[in-house]
Scaffold this active site. Structure first.
Site, short mmCIF file in Angstrom:
data_model
loop_
_atom_site.label_atom_id
_atom_site.label_comp_id
_atom_site.label_asym_id
_atom_site.label_seq_id
_atom_site.Cartn_x
_atom_site.Cartn_y
_atom_site.Cartn_z
N ARG A 1 0.95 -1.30 -0.12
CA ARG A 1 0.08 0.03 -0.08
C ARG A 1 1.00 1.35 -0.08
O ARG A 1 1.88 1.28 0.82
CB ARG A 1 -1.00 0.06 1.18
CG ARG A 1 -2.11 -0.89 1.23
CD ARG A 1 -3.06 -0.31 0.03
NE ARG A 1 -4.35 -1.07 0.02
CZ ARG A 1 -4.54 -2.06 -0.93
NH1 ARG A 1 -3.71 -2.31 -1.92
NH2 ARG A 1 -5.71 -2.67 -1.03
N HIS B 1 -1.22 1.28 -9.82
CA HIS B 1 -1.88 0.38 -8.84
C HIS B 1 -2.94 -0.51 -9.78
O HIS B 1 -4.10 -0.67 -9.58
CB HIS B 1 -2.98 1.45 -7.72
CG HIS B 1 -3.17 0.39 -6.62
ND1 HIS B 1 -3.61 0.86 -5.48
CD2 HIS B 1 -3.55 -1.06 -6.62
CE1 HIS B 1 -3.84 0.00 -4.76
NE2 HIS B 1 -4.08 -1.18 -5.25
P1 NDP Z 1 -2.46 -11.75 3.84
O1 NDP Z 1 -3.25 -11.50 5.10
O2 NDP Z 1 -2.59 -13.29 3.56
O3 NDP Z 1 -0.84 -11.78 4.33
C1 NDP Z 1 -0.50 -10.77 4.95
C2 NDP Z 1 1.01 -11.08 5.52
O4 NDP Z 1 1.47 -9.74 5.99
C3 NDP Z 1 0.94 -12.28 6.51
O5 NDP Z 1 2.07 -12.95 6.47
C4 NDP Z 1 1.07 -11.25 7.82
O6 NDP Z 1 1.90 -12.00 8.97
C5 NDP Z 1 2.16 -10.20 7.45
N1 NDP Z 1 2.02 -8.97 8.24
C6 NDP Z 1 0.75 -8.31 8.62
N2 NDP Z 1 1.22 -7.15 9.54
C7 NDP Z 1 2.57 -7.50 9.88
C8 NDP Z 1 3.48 -6.96 10.65
N3 NDP Z 1 2.96 -5.58 11.36
N4 NDP Z 1 4.98 -7.43 10.70
C9 NDP Z 1 5.11 -8.35 10.11
N5 NDP Z 1 4.18 -9.05 9.01
C10 NDP Z 1 3.06 -8.63 9.02
O7 NDP Z 1 -2.60 -10.74 2.87
P2 NDP Z 1 -2.33 -11.14 1.26
O8 NDP Z 1 -1.08 -11.61 0.92
O9 NDP Z 1 -3.59 -11.43 0.25
O10 NDP Z 1 -2.28 -9.22 0.67
C11 NDP Z 1 -1.49 -8.59 1.16
C12 NDP Z 1 -1.66 -7.08 0.68
O11 NDP Z 1 -1.06 -7.03 -0.50
C13 NDP Z 1 -2.99 -6.64 0.90
O12 NDP Z 1 -3.22 -6.40 2.11
C14 NDP Z 1 -2.58 -5.47 0.26
O13 NDP Z 1 -2.47 -4.44 0.66
C15 NDP Z 1 -1.85 -5.72 -1.19
N6 NDP Z 1 -2.54 -5.90 -2.33
C16 NDP Z 1 -2.02 -5.02 -3.49
C17 NDP Z 1 -2.57 -5.43 -4.84
C18 NDP Z 1 -2.20 -4.48 -5.80
O14 NDP Z 1 -3.01 -4.12 -6.80
N7 NDP Z 1 -0.97 -3.81 -5.72
C19 NDP Z 1 -3.66 -6.29 -5.07
C20 NDP Z 1 -3.94 -7.14 -4.05
C21 NDP Z 1 -3.16 -6.75 -2.59
P3 NDP Z 1 1.11 -13.34 9.56
O15 NDP Z 1 1.13 -14.36 8.50
O16 NDP Z 1 1.96 -13.68 10.91
O17 NDP Z 1 -0.33 -12.92 9.98
C1 OXD Z 2 -6.66 -4.83 -3.62
C2 OXD Z 2 -6.06 -3.75 -4.64
O1 OXD Z 2 -6.58 -4.83 -2.21
O2 OXD Z 2 -6.53 -3.79 -5.79
O3 OXD Z 2 -7.28 -5.68 -4.10
O4 OXD Z 2 -5.12 -3.36 -4.21
#
Ligand code: NDP
Ligand code: OXD
Length: 302
Positions: A217, A265
């Site tokens: 993000r 994005h």
């Molecule tokens: P998940 O919830 O599956 O994974 C999130 C990961 O981040 C987990 O491994 C979690 O740890 C880790 N995490 C969260 N907070 C912390 C922290 N404070 N310190 C260390 N590790 C942390 O999410 P997704 O993989 O599905 O998606 C991740 C992000 O990708 C979305 O939230 C979004 O912001 C972004 N995204 C961007 C897109 C784009 O178009 N650019 C599209 C889709 C998503 P743990 O496993 O221990 O809980």
């Molecule tokens: C999502 C994104 O969160 O598009 O799906 O970033």
């Protein structure tokens, strides 16, 4: 009981087809709502005034992130979107960006401006250590794809994840993780703990001349710190799908900086059919009294 598909778009027909096949009621846009009290579920990206629907039980994000959603009214659950298509699309973008930086594309794009036919060193994947921040659905998928390409991979997450072949670091091991990440990929959700995390001290903790790939993000990235790290040679180049702010103003320094490649994005867009399948799984879980898939943890925020 009805699901309101707020802001109908080109994916609506896939939702209508899936809901009709499942015998569930879908309302296509606010115009289709004759009785706000009938709306129990809402799927949206831009969030409407939730107080307009007194019997609302679940709000579902059209995308993976929920960081722009307000706190839910009492008794209303918030679910993120879970769709394999999202994971695969972001994985594809991350692989594109990683290879672009690994193979010096920013420098070659600049050389192309003056017809400069100078070859740089050609690095092997096995010599570039990749660090992935966020080892959830997307991070884990990227880790496996990058290992298949020959890159050594480490992952950093709150709780630590065992992925065969990858090194795993937990929340309190950030410094150790960063010190061995030649190319850093950010795939973290935006929460109070991750806002601004890509800042001066994090960049200083990376090996000199590291590369940055950011698809999490925009608000996780301090753009001024990025500029400084590039100018100091602490970072060599970056590829960003998310920026701070979004959209990035036309006159922002990063657009014209040859060390930075930006896409607006476009990492992923939820495929219509998969979105509907996920919403129907939420409806079913509610009926079965089981945990809702993708429900956001109120304290963790993701
Ligand atoms: P998940 O919830 O599956 O994974 C999130 C990961 O981040 C987990 O491994 C979690 O740890 C880790 N995490 C969260 N907070 C912390 C922290 N404070 N310190 C260390 N590790 C942390 O999410 P997704 O993989 O599905 O998606 C991740 C992000 O990708 C979305 O939230 C979004 O912001 C972004 N995204 C961007 C897109 C784009 O178009 N650019 C599209 C889709 C998503 P743990 O496993 O221990 O809980
Ligand atoms: C999502 C994104 O969160 O598009 O799906 O970033």
């Amino acid at each position: 009981m009805a699901l309101l598909y707020f802001s109908p778009d080109d994916r609506l027909p896939a939702w209508e087809k899936a809901f009709s096949a499942a015998g569930e009621v879908l309302l296509a846009g606010q115009e289709a709502v004759t009785d706000p009290g009938a709306v129990t579920h809402l799927v949206c990206w831009d969030v409407p005034d939730l107080s307009a629907y007194p019997n609302l039980r679940v709000v579902i994000s059209k995308g993976a992130g929920v960081d722009h959603f307000p706190p839910m009214p009492p008794g209303v659950k918030l679910c993120r979107m879970l769709a394999p298509g999202i994971d695969h699309l972001v994985r594809d973008w991350v692989i594109m960006a990683t290879l672009a930086l690994h193979r010096d594309l920013p420098a070659y794009l600049q050389q192309a401006q003056s017809g400069d036919w100078t070859a740089k060193n050609v690095p092997l994947a096995q010599d570039r250590r990749i660090g992935i921040m966020g080892m959830g659905r997307i991070g884990a998928l990227c880790a496996n794809s990058l290992m298949n390409l020959g890159f050594p991979v480490s992952g950093w997450s709150r709780s630590g994840h065992d992925i065969s072949g990858a090194l795993s670091y937990t929340g309190d091991q950030l410094g150790e993780f960063l010190a061995q990440s030649d190319l850093l990929i950010c795939l973290l959700p935006l929460t109070e703990a991750t806002r601004g995390i890509l800042g001066p001290s994090l960049f200083r903790a990376l090996p000199k001349g590291a590369l940055l790939v950011h698809a999490g993000r925009g608000s996780q990235l301090d753009m001024d710190a990025l500029h400084e790290a590039l100018d100091q040679g602490q970072l060599a180049a970056a590829m960003l799908d998310v920026t701070n702010p979004e959209p990035l103003p036309q006159d922002h320094w990063a657009w014209s900086d040859t060390r930075v490649i930006i896409t607006p994005h476009i990492g992923a867009r939820t495929p219509g059919r998969e979105g509907a399948v996920h919403a129907l799984a939420i409806l079913k879980a509610e009926k079965d009294g089981t945990a809702l898939p993708g429900e956001i943890h109120s304290i963790r925020g993701y």
